[in-house]
Design an enzyme around this catalytic site. Sequence first.
Site, PDB file in Angstrom:
ATOM      1  N   GLU A 227      44.520  43.669  40.774  1.00 13.95           N
ATOM      2  CA  GLU A 227      43.756  44.282  39.677  1.00 13.95           C
ATOM      3  C   GLU A 227      43.994  43.406  38.458  1.00 13.95           C
ATOM      4  O   GLU A 227      45.055  43.491  37.834  1.00 13.95           O
ATOM      5  CB  GLU A 227      44.261  45.704  39.397  1.00 13.95           C
ATOM      6  CG  GLU A 227      44.053  46.690  40.517  1.00 13.95           C
ATOM      7  CD  GLU A 227      42.615  47.143  40.656  1.00 13.95           C
ATOM      8  OE1 GLU A 227      41.764  46.720  39.847  1.00 13.95           O
ATOM      9  OE2 GLU A 227      42.346  47.909  41.594  1.00 13.95           O
ATOM     10  N   CYS A 261      42.212  46.724  30.380  1.00 14.49           N
ATOM     11  CA  CYS A 261      41.436  45.786  31.206  1.00 14.49           C
ATOM     12  C   CYS A 261      39.964  46.151  31.181  1.00 14.49           C
ATOM     13  O   CYS A 261      39.106  45.274  31.229  1.00 14.49           O
ATOM     14  CB  CYS A 261      41.976  45.776  32.625  1.00 14.49           C
ATOM     15  SG  CYS A 261      42.090  47.406  33.352  1.00 14.49           S
TER      16      CYS A 261
HETATM   17  P1  NAP Z   1      51.019  39.618  33.187  1.00 12.38           P
HETATM   18  O1  NAP Z   1      51.673  38.787  32.184  1.00 12.38           O
HETATM   19  O2  NAP Z   1      50.250  38.970  34.266  1.00 12.38           O
HETATM   20  O3  NAP Z   1      52.155  40.553  33.823  1.00 12.38           O
HETATM   21  C1  NAP Z   1      51.880  41.524  34.809  1.00 12.38           C
HETATM   22  C2  NAP Z   1      53.080  41.646  35.716  1.00 12.38           C
HETATM   23  O4  NAP Z   1      53.194  40.445  36.475  1.00 12.38           O
HETATM   24  C3  NAP Z   1      54.403  41.784  34.961  1.00 12.38           C
HETATM   25  O5  NAP Z   1      55.268  42.610  35.702  1.00 12.38           O
HETATM   26  C4  NAP Z   1      54.916  40.351  34.933  1.00 12.38           C
HETATM   27  O6  NAP Z   1      56.309  40.273  34.789  1.00 12.38           O
HETATM   28  C5  NAP Z   1      54.487  39.860  36.294  1.00 12.38           C
HETATM   29  N1  NAP Z   1      54.308  38.419  36.385  1.00 12.38           N
HETATM   30  C6  NAP Z   1      53.809  37.585  35.466  1.00 12.38           C
HETATM   31  N2  NAP Z   1      53.751  36.334  35.957  1.00 12.38           N
HETATM   32  C7  NAP Z   1      54.223  36.382  37.218  1.00 12.38           C
HETATM   33  C8  NAP Z   1      54.429  35.418  38.239  1.00 12.38           C
HETATM   34  N3  NAP Z   1      54.102  34.148  38.078  1.00 12.38           N
HETATM   35  N4  NAP Z   1      54.955  35.833  39.425  1.00 12.38           N
HETATM   36  C9  NAP Z   1      55.271  37.121  39.610  1.00 12.38           C
HETATM   37  N5  NAP Z   1      55.100  38.080  38.679  1.00 12.38           N
HETATM   38  C10 NAP Z   1      54.579  37.723  37.502  1.00 12.38           C
HETATM   39  O7  NAP Z   1      50.019  40.656  32.530  1.00 12.38           O
HETATM   40  P2  NAP Z   1      50.311  41.649  31.312  1.00 12.38           P
HETATM   41  O8  NAP Z   1      50.332  40.873  30.061  1.00 12.38           O
HETATM   42  O9  NAP Z   1      51.486  42.508  31.629  1.00 12.38           O
HETATM   43  O10 NAP Z   1      49.013  42.578  31.388  1.00 12.38           O
HETATM   44  C11 NAP Z   1      47.807  42.220  30.817  1.00 12.38           C
HETATM   45  C12 NAP Z   1      46.805  41.783  31.869  1.00 12.38           C
HETATM   46  O11 NAP Z   1      46.691  42.762  32.903  1.00 12.38           O
HETATM   47  C13 NAP Z   1      45.420  41.635  31.295  1.00 12.38           C
HETATM   48  O12 NAP Z   1      44.800  40.503  31.833  1.00 12.38           O
HETATM   49  C14 NAP Z   1      44.718  42.903  31.793  1.00 12.38           C
HETATM   50  O13 NAP Z   1      43.326  42.819  31.840  1.00 12.38           O
HETATM   51  C15 NAP Z   1      45.326  43.069  33.142  1.00 12.38           C
HETATM   52  N6  NAP Z   1      45.170  44.428  33.606  1.00 12.38           N
HETATM   53  C16 NAP Z   1      44.304  44.681  34.630  1.00 12.38           C
HETATM   54  C17 NAP Z   1      44.095  45.978  35.068  1.00 12.38           C
HETATM   55  C18 NAP Z   1      43.148  46.293  36.191  1.00 12.38           C
HETATM   56  O14 NAP Z   1      43.206  47.397  36.694  1.00 12.38           O
HETATM   57  N7  NAP Z   1      42.283  45.393  36.603  1.00 12.38           N
HETATM   58  C19 NAP Z   1      44.779  47.028  34.452  1.00 12.38           C
HETATM   59  C20 NAP Z   1      45.650  46.733  33.410  1.00 12.38           C
HETATM   60  C21 NAP Z   1      45.849  45.432  32.992  1.00 12.38           C
HETATM   61  P3  NAP Z   1      56.982  39.887  33.374  1.00 12.38           P
HETATM   62  O15 NAP Z   1      56.609  40.945  32.405  1.00 12.38           O
HETATM   63  O16 NAP Z   1      58.428  39.844  33.694  1.00 12.38           O
HETATM   64  O17 NAP Z   1      56.397  38.540  33.016  1.00 12.38           O
END
Ligand code: NAP
Length: 451
Positions: A227, A261
């Site tokens: 997602e 999102c």
């Molecule tokens: P993020 O930086 O990608 O982090 C999401 C999760 O992934 C966190 O637990 C993060 O851990 C982990 N993570 C990051 N890089 C990783 C890697 N290389 N390997 C393994 N795990 C990794 O995203 P965010 O800033 O928390 O959230 C914002 C994004 O989520 C936006 O793009 C938003 O649109 C999207 N989102 C999508 C939905 C949907 O349903 N489609 C819903 C909500 C949000 P750390 O925090 O430790 O880095």
Amino acid sequence: MISSINPFDGKLLAEFSALTPEELNKKISDAGEAFRSWRNSSFQNRKILMLKLSEILHDKKDELSRIATLEMGKLFIESGLEIEKCSRLCKYYGENAEQFLADETIETEAEKSFIHYEPMGVILGVMPWNFPYWQVLRFAVPAIMAGNVCLLKHASNVPQCAVLIEELFTEAGFPPAVFQTLMIDSSSVEKIISHHLVKGISLTGSEHAGSSVASLAGKQIKKTVLELGGSDPFIVLHDAEINFAVKNAVSSRLGNNGQSCIAAKRFIVSEKIVDEFTDKLKEKFLSLQSGNPINKKTQVSVMAREDLAVELEMQVNKSIDKGAQIICGGRREAAFFQPTILVKVKPGMPAFDEELFGPVAAIISFTTEEEAIRLANNSQFGLGGSVWTKDVARGISLAKQVECGSVYVNTLMKSDQRMPFGGIKKSGYGRELSLHGIREFVNVKSVMVNS
Ligand code: NAP
């Protein structure tokens, strides 16, 4: 250490030690052990526990809301709505899981043929901070009702919420290790994915994280649901009820301080009404009361971390360098970014091509409906979208042409436990919620029987 920091004042709220490799291994094997018996528990038993969890969420709404607001800056009122939504989700799957996963008879040449759904095992959730309870429960509740057990790697800036979620499962009476929070950073995720007991991974987050986790899971031939981000079009036709569209544009773009999102991000507006729409949107943006998110009168507040606000500022500035014009907002102070409107946005600008994960509305005008659809679909993302018009039949026709996982006509785009949720293109794959969500992490087994 994993730190919980209030983005409104930068104060340290709590610190947690990260798990050692040995502690992490123990939690994974505990999950494997818990699965052996949980998979055989009755739906009736799971239902009782899930309805209890629903009740606890409802009863603890204020306490849980306070922590989310302090930890990631969500308005206190919005935190409460999130908790209520989680409570409804638990009730929904508690009441419907058995029916969703009942054997299905299929007519074939065999004497008896049916589809049987079985849990897969330990499922890892890698989750974001923006809806710190909802995102986690949205993956975990159906997975657990299906007989799986869950491990959570939550975003590093919401460790208090992460700990509380595990406590809620325990308080509801779920057996130990059916749901466990792992206090780890993202560098440990690879090790968990490659563990033989882990059978599936659900990730909600950015494209970068999704691609990295799905590549690791692909190497191990493990199922993933992704997602990811979005840049949802909000298409306003010339005959739309403008005040109503503007009211919804404000809620959609500024809800959760712009960090959803499925927030409307690109406002694609008929040239016949674009000036009136923009003026009214600006008037609303300027009228909002900013302040501390814990204060119930505050209408807009900080983003979840200062670095996220800095990144947004760069995207806005680059868009301006490429010809976009700013008509309100644009200033950043630490983690606070003013509600901002950009006009004359075009493909080739970050405000059009990328996801703006904060309170910035990008306005793009169109002449014909074909052009509106072309603009809407000119995106690497395909999560959600909406169409605003008094002509409902035309609205439905356009809705069907938008390339995305969900599209709403004359109503605010939001997730609903009864409807499937997810994206296409770089917004990810797989579905959460509804019947479809609970069937992601199950083995769909075909059984044919002759005597
Ligand atoms: P993020 O930086 O990608 O982090 C999401 C999760 O992934 C966190 O637990 C993060 O851990 C982990 N993570 C990051 N890089 C990783 C890697 N290389 N390997 C393994 N795990 C990794 O995203 P965010 O800033 O928390 O959230 C914002 C994004 O989520 C936006 O793009 C938003 O649109 C999207 N989102 C999508 C939905 C949907 O349903 N489609 C819903 C909500 C949000 P750390 O925090 O430790 O880095």
